[in-house]
Structures are given as structure tokens and as C-alpha cells.
Design an enzyme around this catalytic site. Structure first.
Site, PDB file in Angstrom:
ATOM      1  N   SER A 127       0.833  -1.205   0.000  1.00 50.32           N
ATOM      2  CA  SER A 127       0.000   0.000   0.000  1.00 50.32           C
ATOM      3  C   SER A 127       0.864   1.250   0.000  1.00 50.32           C
ATOM      4  CB  SER A 127      -0.901   0.010   1.238  1.00 50.32           C
ATOM      5  OG  SER A 127      -0.107  -0.094   2.399  1.00 50.32           O
ATOM      6  N   HIS A 148      -3.580  -4.312  -4.944  1.00 50.78           N
ATOM      7  CA  HIS A 148      -3.686  -3.944  -3.532  1.00 50.78           C
ATOM      8  C   HIS A 148      -5.050  -4.323  -2.948  1.00 50.78           C
ATOM      9  CE1 HIS A 148      -3.947  -0.574  -0.334  1.00 50.78           C
ATOM     10  NE2 HIS A 148      -3.382  -1.635   0.181  1.00 50.78           N
ATOM     11  N   GLU A 160      -7.237  -2.426  -5.619  1.00 45.09           N
ATOM     12  CA  GLU A 160      -6.675  -1.339  -6.426  1.00 45.09           C
ATOM     13  C   GLU A 160      -5.589  -1.926  -7.335  1.00 45.09           C
ATOM     14  OE1 GLU A 160      -7.038   2.686  -3.712  1.00 45.09           O
ATOM     15  OE2 GLU A 160      -5.420   1.309  -3.233  1.00 45.09           O
ATOM     16  N   ASN A 199      -6.431   4.694   0.528  1.00 44.40           N
ATOM     17  CA  ASN A 199      -5.735   5.189   1.718  1.00 44.40           C
ATOM     18  C   ASN A 199      -5.707   6.710   1.779  1.00 44.40           C
ATOM     19  OD1 ASN A 199      -5.309   2.765   2.953  1.00 44.40           O
ATOM     20  ND2 ASN A 199      -3.272   2.452   2.108  1.00 44.40           N
TER      21      ASN A 199
END
Ligand code: CAA
Length: 292
Positions: A127, A148, A160, A199
């Protein structure tokens, strides 16, 4: 065999790292019908992954969510191994979910570039590190990307798929399709940016929540309740940080700050002190909340 990546070429998946993410990513792959090797340098890590996945599978059957046959098939497709070299040679798709350290990832990716079949895509679940950081070490930068997943990876639908400048369309399409076959809803991130999309969204909410709590505007509990009852989030920002792990949250913040140098991205000192005290969230028994 065609050396271009293609979903048709995938029958064996290698997941590197049997930690919180790796083990659940591997189970997703096995449930999708792929022979899946979980590789870790630690025998204990592998044993703990096996125990958790078998317990999870039994729970699914008990709850009537999956049949005994389905979980038996999936568990039967999982291979636990400490031997990265032989696992890499037979893998058609590799997802690295090892420790978030560039030096470790570089060693792994260099090795994968030599050992994995030419058609194999080398993805990282990182990440914080865009795959461009390891792509050159593989000698096949076009077949490298981020894939991800989110915690808990057996539940969260999002994956992702992050391309770097040299990632090929075939790599992106194959990775998106693989995620779909694992029952996920992949999203494409067209270029690397610290935190990708999820995130960054989560970080913005956490930052505001920390500000409101530090300023004494509302308690942690009430901020979390508001996120749940006013915004429909499944959990509040403090509960979520405890789930993700305060060490992970702190690490992401540090990595983002190191990359952007933007004062607005300065890591929160309160989280750093909790980490220093060993309060990492649910996994250590306490964080913002006490779980003991
Ligand atoms: N592993 C596997 N399955 C789990 C689980 C786990 N650790 N925790 C919960 N589940 C499953 C349960 O078995 C249950 O499944 P069914 O409904 O099919 O029976 C389902 O999830 C719901 O669980 P609960 O009823 O126990 O609890 P809940 O409704 O509060 O859901 C939750 C728990 C799924 C974690 C939910 O609160 C949630 O979605 N929270 C937000 C999680 C999130 O935002 N994750 C992203 C974190 S960011 C990240 O991962 C990226 C990064 O780079 C750091």
C-alpha cells in the site's frame, strides 16, 4: 506458451508472505479455483495461516455461507511452503505481500525476475510502495504492477490495480480479470500517487477525526459513532485504525510524508506514541480502544 500475460495462462498463483493480508489473499485465490502456494520464511507464520484459514472455512460452513465441498476443494488447493525458489518456477501469477521494506522487496523481485516463467505477472500488494520501485529489478517491468487488497481481504471487495509508467495493458487487463475471478471489484489507478485512492480517502477522514479529538470537540467514541450513524460507515475512523494496526497507519503516514515532504502530511505524533508504547490496535490488545 505465449509469453504475454493472459488470464488463460494462469493456473497456479504464488502469494509471498503468510501474514494478515497474504493468507486471506491466498484463500481468495483458492476459492476461485487456483492452485495457490502460500510462501513464507517462517514455519510458524505458515502454521498460523493454516489454522486461521481452516477455522474461517469451518465457520463459513457452520454459517451456511459455503458448502463443505467448496471449502474442502479450496483448502485442498492451498500449498504451504518456505521454499520461494521452487514456488516461483511454477507460478503463473505472483502476489507479493511480504514485509513493507523496500530492501526486502527488491531482493524478492530480483529473484522472481530470474525464476518465474516469462508470462508470469509479478504484482505487489504493497500500500506504500508503488511497483515502479521494484519493476526494474525484475527485467520485465511491463509485467509488474500493484494489486492492492484491503483488510480483511476475504471480505472487502475492492482491489486497487495500480500501473506504473511501463506496466503493459495486458498486465492491467489480466490483473483486473483475476481480481474479478476472485469475486472482487477491481479499480484501476492510472498512475502512482502516495496512498493510491483508498488510503488517501481514509487518511483524510482519519486526519480530521484526530483533529476533532485532539481539540476536545468530541470523544473518540462519539466521533466513531457519528461516522457510523450519520455517514453509514461500517466502523468509525478510530475503530478502523485499530483494525488496520496503528503501526501500519503510522508507517503509511511516514512513507507518504517521505515522498511528498508536504507539511500537511506530517505523521500524527499521538499515533507514533501509541506505537512506541506497543499499542498497535486490535492485534496487540489495545490501541485507541482496549480489547482485553
Ligand atoms: N476475516 C474474515 N472475515 C471477517 C473478518 C476477518 N478478519 N472480520 C469479519 N469478517 C466477516 C464476518 O465473518 C462476517 O461475514 P458474514 O456476514 O458473511 O457472515 C462479516 O465479515 C461481517 O462481520 P461481523 O458481523 O463480525 O462485523 P461487522 O459487520 O462489523 O463487519 C468488517 C466487520 C467487515 C471489518 C466491517 O466493520 C468493515 O467493513 N469495516 C471496514 C473495514 C475497512 O475499511 N477495511 C479497509 C482497511 S484499509 C486497508 O486495508 C488498506 C491498507 O493499505 C492499510
Amino acid at each position: 506458451m505465449n509469453t504475454q500475460p493472459s488470464i488463460e495462462n494462469i493456473s497456479t498463483i504464488l502469494v509471498i508472505g503468510a501474514g494478515t493480508m497474504g493468507r486471506q489473499i491466498a484463500m481468495n485465490a483458492a476459492l476461485a479455483g487456483y492452485t495457490t502456494v502460500i510462501q513464507d520464511i517462517s514455519e510458524d507464520g505458515l502454521a498460523s495461516a493454516r489454522t486461521e484459514l481452516e477455522r474461517w472455512a469451518a465457520g463459513r460452513v457452520a454459517k451456511g455461507k459455503l458448502t463443505q465441498q467448496k471449502v474442502d476443494e479450496a483448502l485442498g488447493l492451498l500449498i504451504y511452503s518456505t521454499d520461494l525458489d521452487s514456488a516461483a518456477v511454477t507460478a503463473d501469477y505472483i502476489i507479493e505481500a511480504a514485509t513493507e521494506r523496500l530492501d526486502i522487496k527488491l531482493q524478492i523481485f530480483e529473484k522472481l525476475g530470474v525464476l518465474a516463467p516469462a508470462h508470469a505477472i509479478l504484482a505487489t500488494n504493497s500500500s506504500t510502495l508503488g511497483s515502479s520501485k521494484v519493476a526494474q529489478a525484475t527485467g520485465r517491468a511491463d509485467r509488474v504492477c500493484n494489486m492492492h487488497f484491503f483488510n480483511p481481504a476475504l471480505v472487502m471487495k475492492c482491489v486497487e490495480v495500480v500501473r506504473h509508467e511501463a506496466t503493459s495493458d495486458a498486465t492491467v487487463e489480466t490483473t483486473m480479470e483475476l481480481a474479478r475471478r476472485m469475486g472482487k471489484e477491481p479499480v484501476l489507478i492510472n498512475r502512482e500517487i502516495p496512498g493510491f485512492v483508498a488510503n488517501r480517502l481514509m487518511g483524510a477522514l482519519q486526519k480530521e477525526a484526530l483533529y476533532l479529538a485532539d481539540a476536545g470537540i468530541a470523544s473518540l467514541e462519539d466521533i466513531d459513532t457519528t461516522a457510523r450513524t450519520a455517514l453509514g460507515h461500517p466502523m468509525g475512523p478510530f475503530e478502523l485504525m485499530d483494525l488496520v494496526g496503528l503501526d501500519v497507519v503510522n508507517f503509511i503516514a511516514q512513507a507518504t510524508y517521505a515522498e511528498t515532504g508536504d507539511e500537511q502530511d506530517t505523521p500524527n505524533p499521538g499515533i507514533a506514541s501509541l506505537v512506541a508504547e506497543g499499542k498497535l490496535g486490535r492485534k496487540s490488545g489495545s490501541g485507541f480502544y482496549d480489547y482485553r
